[in-house]
Design a protein around this motif. Structure first.
Motif, mmCIF file in Angstrom:
data_model
loop_
_atom_site.group_PDB
_atom_site.id
_atom_site.type_symbol
_atom_site.label_atom_id
_atom_site.label_comp_id
_atom_site.label_asym_id
_atom_site.label_seq_id
_atom_site.Cartn_x
_atom_site.Cartn_y
_atom_site.Cartn_z
ATOM 1 N N ASP A 52 -96.408 40.029 -73.759
ATOM 2 C CA ASP A 52 -95.341 38.872 -73.451
ATOM 3 C C ASP A 52 -95.381 37.829 -74.261
ATOM 4 O O ASP A 52 -94.768 37.091 -74.792
ATOM 5 C CB ASP A 52 -95.132 38.648 -72.063
ATOM 6 C CG ASP A 52 -94.582 40.021 -71.121
ATOM 7 O OD1 ASP A 52 -94.093 40.536 -71.918
ATOM 8 O OD2 ASP A 52 -94.965 39.953 -70.156
ATOM 9 N N ARG A 108 -94.619 38.238 -77.777
ATOM 10 C CA ARG A 108 -93.042 38.059 -77.935
ATOM 11 C C ARG A 108 -92.570 36.747 -78.013
ATOM 12 O O ARG A 108 -91.490 36.385 -78.603
ATOM 13 C CB ARG A 108 -92.411 38.921 -76.901
ATOM 14 C CG ARG A 108 -92.754 40.500 -77.069
ATOM 15 C CD ARG A 108 -92.397 41.265 -76.118
ATOM 16 N NE ARG A 108 -92.240 42.690 -76.429
ATOM 17 C CZ ARG A 108 -92.249 43.694 -75.456
ATOM 18 N NH1 ARG A 108 -92.312 43.420 -73.981
ATOM 19 N NH2 ARG A 108 -92.579 44.980 -75.579
ATOM 20 N N SER A 168 -92.309 40.275 -83.919
ATOM 21 C CA SER A 168 -91.573 41.413 -83.823
ATOM 22 C C SER A 168 -92.240 42.524 -83.255
ATOM 23 O O SER A 168 -93.582 42.335 -82.935
ATOM 24 C CB SER A 168 -91.093 42.016 -85.186
ATOM 25 O OG SER A 168 -92.007 42.183 -85.927
ATOM 26 N N GLU A 169 -91.803 43.598 -82.762
ATOM 27 C CA GLU A 169 -92.682 45.010 -82.365
ATOM 28 C C GLU A 169 -93.718 45.410 -83.416
ATOM 29 O O GLU A 169 -94.657 45.745 -82.654
ATOM 30 C CB GLU A 169 -91.579 46.283 -81.750
ATOM 31 C CG GLU A 169 -90.666 45.508 -80.528
ATOM 32 C CD GLU A 169 -91.721 45.418 -79.274
ATOM 33 O OE1 GLU A 169 -92.646 46.162 -79.145
ATOM 34 O OE2 GLU A 169 -91.411 44.381 -78.439
#
Length: 293
Positions: free
Chosen positions: A171, A174, A179-180
């Motif tokens: 978290d 993010r 980005s992922e």
């Protein structure tokens, strides 16, 4: 306060040490016998004189193996499928294990159940062969790389490891704007070195020992991996000698066992040498990745 070991515990320790010693010898002694025969003369091998030390020491068997272009070609094929196949395995396994380990992704339980089904029920040989043929993968190294891209067992190990990564860490990444893909590359993968090393060894050993798949799907000798070439040498009654190779003129009537043993050693040593460099990560990965927090 340290308690003195009881008599029963001492007996158990002695039994445990003896059992593990015998088990280790049962694995080590056959390897030493093969190694000794690979350095022994044909006469000593035929007469059964070789046990755990070379008799009439010679390196002619290795000279023959190293001069055989077909063996080196098979060795190159094995190295290729081991390196490329292991990379494909790790990328594919991590790509599936990470999403299903995060609670925010929908449908993850369905995916886990589907993977579990493939672990319990496996397709027979004939449907697999028909599938490979219809996909035009026969007589191609892709037939050895793609079908086993994800092992269900290794998937569950990697998923268990990812489940132990704190959600707060993800978290925070993010929130910082990752980005992922960047978060996986900069945060998840650096933390996953132990499990990657562990599963990398599993996958690499499997590719290095590839035999059945190559036997079923590949008919071209130029694409045979080392284990299939080794099998050909073992079942062959005669080993051809290049008449132009004068250094092997004395091998025309020799027993081929020495050459077979030398080939076995060459096929075994490389994968054994990799383990010491990954041992620390391997042990940590198996301890951490096998228990769900």
């Amino acid at each position: 306060m340290n308690r003195k070991p009881t008599a029963g515990w001492q007996v158990f320790n002695i039994f445990n040490v003896l059992f593990l010693t015998l088990l280790s010898l049962a694995m080590l002694l056959p390897f030493l016998n093969v190694l000794a025969q690979s350095f022994s003369s044909s006469e000593a091998i035929v007469n059964g004189k070789v046990l755990f030390l070379p008799v009439q020491f010679t390196s002619i068997n290795y000279q023959y193996v190293f001069s055989d272009a077909a063996i080196w070609r098979s060795f190159g094929v094995t190295v290729y499928i081991t390196v490329v196949g292991t990379l494909i395995n790790l990328i594919a396994t991590a790509s599936l294990a990470y999403p299903v380990s995060r609670p925010e992704y929908a449908g993850r339980n369905v995916v886990v159940i589907m993977v579990l089904i493939t672990m319990v029920f496996t397709a027979p040989l004939i449907p697999n062969f028909i599938l490979m043929k219809n996909l035009h993968l026969t007589n191609s190294l892709w037939a050895l790389l793609l079908p086993g891209a994800i092992s269900a067992f290794n998937f569950f190990i990697m998923r268990s490891f990812f489940l132990q990564i704190p959600s707060e860490l993800i978290d925070s990444g993010r929130i910082d704007g990752c980005s992922e893909l960047r978060m996986i590359w900069n945060i998840i993968l650096p933390l996953s070195k132990p499990v990657m090393a562990s599963l990398g060894i599993f996958y690499a050993v499997g590719h290095w020992n590839t035999y059945q798949s190559a036997l079923y799907y590949i008919n071209k000798p130029a694409l045979w991996p080392l284990q299939v070439k080794l099998r050909q040498l073992i079942v062959s009654e005669d080993i051809s000698i290049d008449p132009n190779a004068s250094q092997f003129s004395g091998l025309a009537h020799m027993d081929p066992e020495g050459i077979k043993m030398a080939t076995i050693i060459i096929a075994t040593i490389p994968i054994i040498l990799i383990y010491p460099f990954l041992q620390r990560h391997f042990v940590k990965g198996m301890m951490v990745g096998s228990v769900k927090s």
